[in-house]
Scaffold this motif. Structure first.
Motif, PDB file in Angstrom:
ATOM      1  N   LEU A   1      35.850   3.981   4.419  1.00 50.34           N
ATOM      2  CA  LEU A   1      36.887   3.730   5.431  1.00 50.34           C
ATOM      3  C   LEU A   1      36.290   3.978   6.816  1.00 50.34           C
ATOM      4  N   ASP A   2      37.079   4.400   7.775  1.00 47.84           N
ATOM      5  CA  ASP A   2      36.580   4.597   9.136  1.00 47.84           C
ATOM      6  C   ASP A   2      35.290   5.398   9.140  1.00 47.84           C
ATOM      7  N   CYS A   3      34.338   4.936   9.942  1.00 47.62           N
ATOM      8  CA  CYS A   3      33.036   5.587  10.064  1.00 47.62           C
ATOM      9  C   CYS A   3      33.221   7.057  10.432  1.00 47.62           C
TER      10      CYS A   3
ATOM     11  N   MET B   1      22.727  15.911   6.621  1.00 50.81           N
ATOM     12  CA  MET B   1      24.062  16.047   7.193  1.00 50.81           C
ATOM     13  C   MET B   1      24.566  14.646   7.509  1.00 50.81           C
ATOM     14  N   LYS B   2      25.861  14.460   7.425  1.00 52.95           N
ATOM     15  CA  LYS B   2      26.468  13.159   7.677  1.00 52.95           C
ATOM     16  C   LYS B   2      26.893  13.064   9.146  1.00 52.95           C
ATOM     17  N   CYS B   3      27.290  11.875   9.556  1.00 59.38           N
ATOM     18  CA  CYS B   3      27.647  11.602  10.955  1.00 59.38           C
ATOM     19  C   CYS B   3      28.643  12.617  11.509  1.00 59.38           C
ATOM     20  N   SER B   4      29.700  12.880  10.750  1.00 61.37           N
ATOM     21  CA  SER B   4      30.735  13.799  11.215  1.00 61.37           C
ATOM     22  C   SER B   4      30.196  15.225  11.361  1.00 61.37           C
ATOM     23  N   HIS B   5      29.338  15.652  10.424  1.00 61.77           N
ATOM     24  CA  HIS B   5      28.716  16.980  10.523  1.00 61.77           C
ATOM     25  C   HIS B   5      27.874  17.084  11.789  1.00 61.77           C
TER      26      HIS B   5
ATOM     27  N   MET C   1      27.254   0.288   7.112  1.00 60.36           N
ATOM     28  CA  MET C   1      26.056   0.541   6.301  1.00 60.36           C
ATOM     29  C   MET C   1      26.187   0.122   4.848  1.00 60.36           C
ATOM     30  N   GLY C   2      27.379  -0.283   4.442  1.00 60.85           N
ATOM     31  CA  GLY C   2      27.561  -0.853   3.116  1.00 60.85           C
ATOM     32  C   GLY C   2      27.010  -0.026   1.962  1.00 60.85           C
ATOM     33  N   PHE C   3      26.935   1.285   2.121  1.00 59.56           N
ATOM     34  CA  PHE C   3      26.418   2.178   1.079  1.00 59.56           C
ATOM     35  C   PHE C   3      24.985   1.816   0.690  1.00 59.56           C
ATOM     36  N   ASP C   4      24.283   1.187   1.619  1.00 58.32           N
ATOM     37  CA  ASP C   4      22.878   0.810   1.428  1.00 58.32           C
ATOM     38  C   ASP C   4      22.019   1.852   2.150  1.00 58.32           C
ATOM     39  N   PRO C   5      21.222   2.630   1.417  1.00 62.46           N
ATOM     40  CA  PRO C   5      20.416   3.674   2.058  1.00 62.46           C
ATOM     41  C   PRO C   5      19.502   3.148   3.172  1.00 62.46           C
ATOM     42  N   ALA C   6      18.985   1.947   3.015  1.00 61.40           N
ATOM     43  CA  ALA C   6      18.109   1.383   4.056  1.00 61.40           C
ATOM     44  C   ALA C   6      18.903   1.088   5.328  1.00 61.40           C
ATOM     45  N   LEU C   7      20.094   0.515   5.181  1.00 59.57           N
ATOM     46  CA  LEU C   7      20.938   0.256   6.361  1.00 59.57           C
ATOM     47  C   LEU C   7      21.397   1.556   6.996  1.00 59.57           C
TER      48      LEU C   7
ATOM     49  N   ARG D   1      31.761  22.408   7.660  1.00 57.56           N
ATOM     50  CA  ARG D   1      32.027  22.097   6.253  1.00 57.56           C
ATOM     51  C   ARG D   1      33.255  21.199   6.118  1.00 57.56           C
ATOM     52  N   ALA D   2      34.285  21.474   6.890  1.00 57.72           N
ATOM     53  CA  ALA D   2      35.503  20.654   6.833  1.00 57.72           C
ATOM     54  C   ALA D   2      35.227  19.206   7.226  1.00 57.72           C
ATOM     55  N   MET D   3      34.230  18.993   8.061  1.00 51.60           N
ATOM     56  CA  MET D   3      33.883  17.632   8.475  1.00 51.60           C
ATOM     57  C   MET D   3      33.382  16.798   7.294  1.00 51.60           C
ATOM     58  N   SER D   4      33.019  17.453   6.188  1.00 49.14           N
ATOM     59  CA  SER D   4      32.578  16.745   4.985  1.00 49.14           C
ATOM     60  C   SER D   4      33.642  15.778   4.487  1.00 49.14           C
ATOM     61  N   GLY D   5      34.893  16.091   4.722  1.00 48.56           N
ATOM     62  CA  GLY D   5      35.981  15.214   4.292  1.00 48.56           C
ATOM     63  C   GLY D   5      35.992  13.867   4.997  1.00 48.56           C
ATOM     64  N   LEU D   6      35.293  13.772   6.107  1.00 52.49           N
ATOM     65  CA  LEU D   6      35.231  12.516   6.853  1.00 52.49           C
ATOM     66  C   LEU D   6      34.000  11.693   6.495  1.00 52.49           C
ATOM     67  N   ALA D   7      33.047  12.313   5.812  1.00 51.55           N
ATOM     68  CA  ALA D   7      31.764  11.679   5.537  1.00 51.55           C
ATOM     69  C   ALA D   7      31.923  10.435   4.672  1.00 51.55           C
ATOM     70  N   LEU D   8      31.045   9.477   4.945  1.00 44.55           N
ATOM     71  CA  LEU D   8      31.004   8.212   4.206  1.00 44.55           C
ATOM     72  C   LEU D   8      32.374   7.521   4.200  1.00 44.55           C
ATOM     73  N   GLY D   9      33.000   7.537   5.362  1.00 46.09           N
ATOM     74  CA  GLY D   9      34.310   6.893   5.463  1.00 46.09           C
ATOM     75  C   GLY D   9      35.317   7.528   4.527  1.00 46.09           C
ATOM     76  N   MET D  10      35.372   8.847   4.558  1.00 42.53           N
ATOM     77  CA  MET D  10      36.255   9.633   3.705  1.00 42.53           C
ATOM     78  C   MET D  10      35.974   9.362   2.235  1.00 42.53           C
ATOM     79  N   GLY D  11      34.676   9.094   1.968  1.00 43.33           N
ATOM     80  CA  GLY D  11      34.221   8.863   0.606  1.00 43.33           C
ATOM     81  C   GLY D  11      34.527   7.487   0.060  1.00 43.33           C
TER      82      GLY D  11
END
Length: 156
Positions: free
Chosen positions: A52-54, A16-20, A109-115, A39-49
């Motif tokens: 963007l904003d965390c 699950m992502k931060c917003s979830h 997190m720069g799309f870096d899985p480790a970060l 489920r709707a919170m998925s639209g916010l995940a990864l900075g709206m894909g």
């Protein structure tokens, strides 16, 4: 580690992502579930894909909206809502800039899985704690949020 820390870890390990996570915690704190809302919170995940904003920032704002926002034209917004949003967003931006150099998902997190694995669990935990602090300081019971009376007035 407290119960919330374990639950956050459990949800993040379930991918699950931060917003979830934040919305799930808020719903569970009130003894509720709402798969469609989570489920709707998925639209916010990864900075709206787009980095963007965390999602913890936008998801946290949605948690405040769930508890103090309005549901339609016939329901007033809690008079404390704007101040709660301002406090949470302001806190998040300052905190994230100090820790990570910015408040966007890409900066954190720069799309870096480790970060992501290193930073996101603590960040979500800090956001959850701040949300609870903001709600408590304004007398909003997360388990029983205020709802308007039949005449449309919000309870004091």
């Amino acid at each position: 580690m407290n119960e919330d820390t374990f639950r956050i870890a459990e949800l993040l390990l379930a991918d699950m992502k931060c917003s979830h996570v934040l919305m799930t915690l808020a719903l569970e704190a009130g003894g509720r579930s709402n798969p469609d809302l989570v489920r709707a919170m998925s639209g916010l995940a990864l900075g709206m894909g787009q980095g963007l904003d965390c999602g913890a920032l936008s998801g946290g704002c949605c948690v405040l909206g769930l508890l103090a926002g309005r549901s339609g034209a016939d329901e007033p917004e809690d008079e404390r809502f704007a101040d709660m949003l301002d406090e949470f967003s302001g806190w998040f931006v300052v905190m994230a800039k100090e820790r990570y150099g910015g408040y966007t998902c890409a900066e954190i997190m720069g799309f870096d899985p480790a970060l992501k694995a290193e930073r996101c669990p603590g960040l979500v935990g800090d956001c959850w704690a701040k949300l609870r602090e903001i709600l408590e300081s304004r007398g909003v019971d997360i388990a029983n949020p205020p709802r308007p009376a039949p005449d449309g007035e919000m309870p004091a």
